[in-house]
Design a protein around this motif. Structure first.
Motif: not given
Length: 144
Positions: A29, A32-33, A36-37, A52-53, A56, A121
């Protein structure tokens, strides 16, 4: 905008630190900080999806293989929305990693990364890790 001695703003420095904290704290998580997406990881890891996804599952896979992982930042310096990081990954190989079964051996891997940042970011990361050293440390090189 407060500028640090290393040429980055406080927010940019925090974004970089959050990227490595995601691994250290086993907390995707935090990405997210940090990112960027549409963050670009160059080059993508084997099987890694973009953005970003896509990072993870890399955090999860890495922290499963090295449950005591620690990324230590040795140097950060930057200018004009760009930053260079010299760091080291340490941990114990306790789970499968890229097809290599757990060995219980410690690793220490040098990493060098260059980041492009917005105000708060990371948008792009160009990275180089010394995976050859890791293979040697877990006795996966030379191949048997």
């Amino acid at each position: 905008m407060t500028m640090q001695e290393n040429g980055l703003t406080t927010a940019q420095q925090q974004a970089i630190e959050n990227l490595y904290r995601a691994f250290n704290e086993h907390n995707p998580a935090l990405l997210d900080l940090a990112l960027t997406a549409d963050w670009q990881d160059i080059p993508l890891g084997p099987g890694q999806q973009p953005g970003r996804e896509g990072m993870r599952p890399i955090v999860a896979m890495f922290t499963e293989a090295f449950p005591d992982v620690k990324i230590t930042i040795h140097d950060i310096f930057g200018r004009d929305g760009r930053a260079a990081v010299r760091a080291q990954i340490t941990g114990t190989h306790r789970g499968e990693f890229f097809g290599i079964p757990a060995t219980g051996k410690p690793i220490a891997v040098a990493i060098h990364e260059f980041h492009h940042l917005t105000e708060d970011r990371i948008t792009h990361t160009w990275h180089l890790e010394d995976w050859f050293a890791m293979l040697n440390q877990v006795d996966a090189w030379p191949p048997r």
